[in-house]
Design a protein around this motif. Structure first.
Motif, PDB file in Angstrom:
ATOM      1  N   ARG A  39       0.833  -1.210   0.000  1.00 57.00           N
ATOM      2  CA  ARG A  39       0.000   0.000   0.000  1.00 57.00           C
ATOM      3  C   ARG A  39       0.865   1.257   0.000  1.00 57.00           C
ATOM      4  O   ARG A  39       0.543   2.237  -0.670  1.00 57.00           O
ATOM      5  CB  ARG A  39      -0.949  -0.030   1.195  1.00 57.00           C
ATOM      6  CG  ARG A  39      -2.037  -1.073   1.023  1.00 57.00           C
ATOM      7  CD  ARG A  39      -2.996  -1.135   2.200  1.00 57.00           C
ATOM      8  NE  ARG A  39      -4.060  -2.067   1.898  1.00 57.00           N
ATOM      9  CZ  ARG A  39      -4.386  -3.104   2.654  1.00 57.00           C
ATOM     10  NH1 ARG A  39      -3.752  -3.334   3.793  1.00 57.00           N
ATOM     11  NH2 ARG A  39      -5.354  -3.921   2.295  1.00 57.00           N
ATOM     12  N   LYS A  40       1.963   1.228   0.730  1.00 57.09           N
ATOM     13  CA  LYS A  40       2.866   2.375   0.730  1.00 57.09           C
ATOM     14  C   LYS A  40       3.438   2.601  -0.673  1.00 57.09           C
ATOM     15  O   LYS A  40       3.494   3.727  -1.155  1.00 57.09           O
ATOM     16  CB  LYS A  40       4.011   2.168   1.719  1.00 57.09           C
ATOM     17  CG  LYS A  40       4.946   3.369   1.793  1.00 57.09           C
ATOM     18  CD  LYS A  40       6.183   3.120   2.616  1.00 57.09           C
ATOM     19  CE  LYS A  40       5.904   3.052   4.072  1.00 57.09           C
ATOM     20  NZ  LYS A  40       7.134   2.976   4.895  1.00 57.09           N
ATOM     21  N   LEU A  68      -4.083   2.463   8.673  1.00 54.27           N
ATOM     22  CA  LEU A  68      -2.740   2.349   9.219  1.00 54.27           C
ATOM     23  C   LEU A  68      -1.690   2.521   8.122  1.00 54.27           C
ATOM     24  O   LEU A  68      -0.688   3.223   8.316  1.00 54.27           O
ATOM     25  CB  LEU A  68      -2.569   1.003   9.918  1.00 54.27           C
ATOM     26  CG  LEU A  68      -1.224   0.748  10.583  1.00 54.27           C
ATOM     27  CD1 LEU A  68      -0.944   1.783  11.667  1.00 54.27           C
ATOM     28  CD2 LEU A  68      -1.200  -0.659  11.163  1.00 54.27           C
ATOM     29  N   ALA A  69      -1.916   1.913   6.975  1.00 58.75           N
ATOM     30  CA  ALA A  69      -0.966   2.037   5.865  1.00 58.75           C
ATOM     31  C   ALA A  69      -0.831   3.492   5.414  1.00 58.75           C
ATOM     32  O   ALA A  69       0.280   3.968   5.144  1.00 58.75           O
ATOM     33  CB  ALA A  69      -1.406   1.157   4.695  1.00 58.75           C
ATOM     34  N   VAL A  70      -1.939   4.212   5.354  1.00 60.89           N
ATOM     35  CA  VAL A  70      -1.877   5.627   4.978  1.00 60.89           C
ATOM     36  C   VAL A  70      -1.078   6.405   6.014  1.00 60.89           C
ATOM     37  O   VAL A  70      -0.172   7.172   5.674  1.00 60.89           O
ATOM     38  CB  VAL A  70      -3.291   6.240   4.797  1.00 60.89           C
ATOM     39  CG1 VAL A  70      -3.213   7.756   4.619  1.00 60.89           C
ATOM     40  CG2 VAL A  70      -4.008   5.601   3.608  1.00 60.89           C
ATOM     41  N   LEU A  71      -1.407   6.224   7.284  1.00 64.45           N
ATOM     42  CA  LEU A  71      -0.710   6.954   8.349  1.00 64.45           C
ATOM     43  C   LEU A  71       0.787   6.675   8.333  1.00 64.45           C
ATOM     44  O   LEU A  71       1.596   7.594   8.493  1.00 64.45           O
ATOM     45  CB  LEU A  71      -1.291   6.604   9.718  1.00 64.45           C
ATOM     46  CG  LEU A  71      -2.719   7.071   9.986  1.00 64.45           C
ATOM     47  CD1 LEU A  71      -3.236   6.449  11.279  1.00 64.45           C
ATOM     48  CD2 LEU A  71      -2.804   8.582  10.047  1.00 64.45           C
ATOM     49  N   GLU A  72       1.155   5.421   8.137  1.00 68.77           N
ATOM     50  CA  GLU A  72       2.571   5.070   8.134  1.00 68.77           C
ATOM     51  C   GLU A  72       3.310   5.623   6.915  1.00 68.77           C
ATOM     52  O   GLU A  72       4.511   5.872   6.978  1.00 68.77           O
ATOM     53  CB  GLU A  72       2.751   3.562   8.225  1.00 68.77           C
ATOM     54  CG  GLU A  72       2.367   3.025   9.592  1.00 68.77           C
ATOM     55  CD  GLU A  72       2.473   1.520   9.722  1.00 68.77           C
ATOM     56  OE1 GLU A  72       2.513   0.815   8.674  1.00 68.77           O
ATOM     57  OE2 GLU A  72       2.513   1.038  10.865  1.00 68.77           O
ATOM     58  N   ALA A  73       2.595   5.830   5.825  1.00 72.24           N
ATOM     59  CA  ALA A  73       3.225   6.351   4.608  1.00 72.24           C
ATOM     60  C   ALA A  73       3.352   7.876   4.614  1.00 72.24           C
ATOM     61  O   ALA A  73       4.166   8.434   3.862  1.00 72.24           O
ATOM     62  CB  ALA A  73       2.418   5.911   3.376  1.00 72.24           C
ATOM     63  N   PRO A  85      -5.499  16.502   9.499  1.00 74.06           N
ATOM     64  CA  PRO A  85      -6.816  16.013   9.946  1.00 74.06           C
ATOM     65  C   PRO A  85      -6.888  14.485  10.077  1.00 74.06           C
ATOM     66  O   PRO A  85      -7.640  13.973  10.909  1.00 74.06           O
ATOM     67  CB  PRO A  85      -7.772  16.523   8.860  1.00 74.06           C
ATOM     68  CG  PRO A  85      -7.102  17.759   8.344  1.00 74.06           C
ATOM     69  CD  PRO A  85      -5.635  17.430   8.362  1.00 74.06           C
ATOM     70  N   LEU A  86      -6.083  13.763   9.313  1.00 74.78           N
ATOM     71  CA  LEU A  86      -6.057  12.301   9.458  1.00 74.78           C
ATOM     72  C   LEU A  86      -5.450  11.904  10.801  1.00 74.78           C
ATOM     73  O   LEU A  86      -5.902  10.957  11.442  1.00 74.78           O
ATOM     74  CB  LEU A  86      -5.278  11.662   8.310  1.00 74.78           C
ATOM     75  CG  LEU A  86      -5.737  11.989   6.894  1.00 74.78           C
ATOM     76  CD1 LEU A  86      -4.929  11.216   5.872  1.00 74.78           C
ATOM     77  CD2 LEU A  86      -7.226  11.765   6.710  1.00 74.78           C
TER      78      LEU A  86
END
Length: 173
Positions: A39-40, A68-73, A85-86
């Motif tokens: 995802r990253k 989680l994948a978005v936040l980690e990327a 905002p995320l």
């Protein structure tokens, strides 16, 4: 299809057609392990101007693993503070994985007030403070006062603060 072949093809599709990330992001868990790394790579394949929109969309419509994948990327994506905002959304949850990711390197974009509350949330829900990026540099007296108040509340209830919160209080002048 071989997992690496799937990912190579998926990255090429996202580069050519950013909207294809919606289907591919969700499918990553079925086609590639670890899914978060796939995802990253998909997020990194987006054209820079498309990143803010798709990062927000994928987070808001994703399941916990996709969020989680978005936040980690986030720290590696071409973003300024657009995705703050995320972080605020993740910090409102009780999902310790999302909270830990929200206090990672991208948290440099949180203002000091929001950052202090994020650290306090970590202490409250048991996210190890080692997950908080830049903790020693950003910790201040106001954070110490907040953690001290939580310690007093916990002690009055016969409970303890985590050891790392005690160590944090010892480090703040």
């Amino acid at each position: 299809m071989e997992p690496n072949a799937w990912l190579t093809e998926a990255v090429a599709k996202v580069s050519d057609n950013p909207a294809s990330i919606v289907r591919l992001f969700a499918a990553a868990g079925r086609h590639h392990r670890p899914a978060d790394q796939a995802r990253k790579r998909l997020l990194l394949a987006l054209p820079p101007e498309a990143v803010p929109h798709w990062a927000d969309d994928l987070y808001r419509h994703g399941d916990a693993a996709e969020k989680l994948a978005v936040l980690e990327a986030l720290p590696e994506l071409p973003l300024g503070a657009e995705a703050v905002p995320l972080l605020h959304d993740a910090l409102r949850t009780n999902d310790t994985r999302l909270i830990a990711a929200a206090v990672g390197p991208y948290a440099r974009h949180l203002d000091q007030h929001a950052w202090r509350h994020a650290v306090l949330k970590c202490v409250f829900v048991g996210v190890p403070l080692e997950k908080v990026d830049n903790l020693d540099q950003r910790a201040d007296r106001e954070l110490a006062a907040m953690v001290s108040a939580l310690r007093a509340e916990r002690e009055a209830a016969g409970r303890r603060l985590p050891d790392d919160a005690h160590r944090l209080l010892e480090r703040i002048p």
